[in-house]
Design a protein around this motif. Sequence first.
Motif, PDB file in Angstrom:
ATOM      1  N   GLY A 133      43.098  47.966  42.027  1.00 49.57           N
ATOM      2  CA  GLY A 133      41.819  47.362  42.384  1.00 49.57           C
ATOM      3  C   GLY A 133      41.266  47.888  43.682  1.00 49.57           C
ATOM      4  N   GLY A 134      42.076  48.671  44.438  1.00 55.25           N
ATOM      5  CA  GLY A 134      41.574  49.323  45.639  1.00 55.25           C
ATOM      6  C   GLY A 134      41.878  48.627  46.948  1.00 55.25           C
ATOM      7  N   THR A 135      42.383  47.403  46.912  1.00 52.83           N
ATOM      8  CA  THR A 135      42.723  46.703  48.151  1.00 52.83           C
ATOM      9  C   THR A 135      43.895  47.400  48.826  1.00 52.83           C
ATOM     10  OG1 THR A 135      41.989  44.613  47.204  1.00 52.83           O
ATOM     11  CG2 THR A 135      43.365  44.476  49.150  1.00 52.83           C
ATOM     12  N   THR A 136      43.890  47.436  50.161  1.00 53.45           N
ATOM     13  CA  THR A 136      44.986  48.045  50.905  1.00 53.45           C
ATOM     14  C   THR A 136      45.726  46.991  51.715  1.00 53.45           C
ATOM     15  OG1 THR A 136      43.544  48.568  52.794  1.00 53.45           O
ATOM     16  CG2 THR A 136      43.803  50.257  51.088  1.00 53.45           C
ATOM     17  N   GLN A 137      46.989  47.266  51.963  1.00 55.29           N
ATOM     18  CA  GLN A 137      47.802  46.366  52.778  1.00 55.29           C
ATOM     19  C   GLN A 137      48.876  47.173  53.486  1.00 55.29           C
ATOM     20  OE1 GLN A 137      48.717  42.514  51.310  1.00 55.29           O
ATOM     21  NE2 GLN A 137      50.759  42.452  52.184  1.00 55.29           N
TER      22      GLN A 137
END
Length: 230
Positions: free
Chosen positions: A214-218
């Motif tokens: 989904g493209g979220t980064t962490q």
Amino acid sequence: MTAIPVQSTTPPSTAGALPASSTGSTESDQASSALASDFDTFLQLLTAQLRNQDPLEPVDSTQFVEQLASFSQVEQQIRSNTLLESLTEALGAGSTQLTDWVGYEIEAQAPLRFDGETPIELRVEPNPDAVAAVLVVRAEDGTVVARTPIDPADTTPVWDGTNSDGDTADPGLYSFAVQRSAGSEALPAETPRGFSLVTEARLENGEVVLVLDGGTTQRAEDVTALRSAS
């Protein structure tokens, strides 16, 4: 599938700093030390030769320049080799850190993928003031597809994939929010955590950053739980 706390497993490496190698550095240090010793000896011989040369037949200065240039080239080559060894070791260590993460699922506040069948398990923090709560589900375009009442004390709500029409939602990415209230007073909404697949891992400013489905980064160091995607 049971979540595995990061602290109790042997997780992928989250070290931000790249480890230093000893073998290549030792060899380069030995070469540099030997070169420095040879260069000191050369300078001593050069000085003695200049002091004792025949004034009527002085030594050609061009030879000295050529020898100095040769030493300089060797010194630069050793330094270049040392730098290349360091870069190779750093890239190798970084690649190991990155590949260890790909293929795992980590717990994060991020959009979650619904496969059209498997219910999505969520986790939220308790709020003792809440007397009512609703789980709000949104599609990728922000459209609300479901508003499901849940127990306000429930910290592990589950969305079974049913939309507001009572049908099964289409496969895709969905975001979630838990809206709570205390009587007529609305409490702050909370974004639940859920397990997302790590599709990419990269190094940014010495830190491992994970890119989720989904493209979220962490940041890897902020991961609190992980599990195998299989």
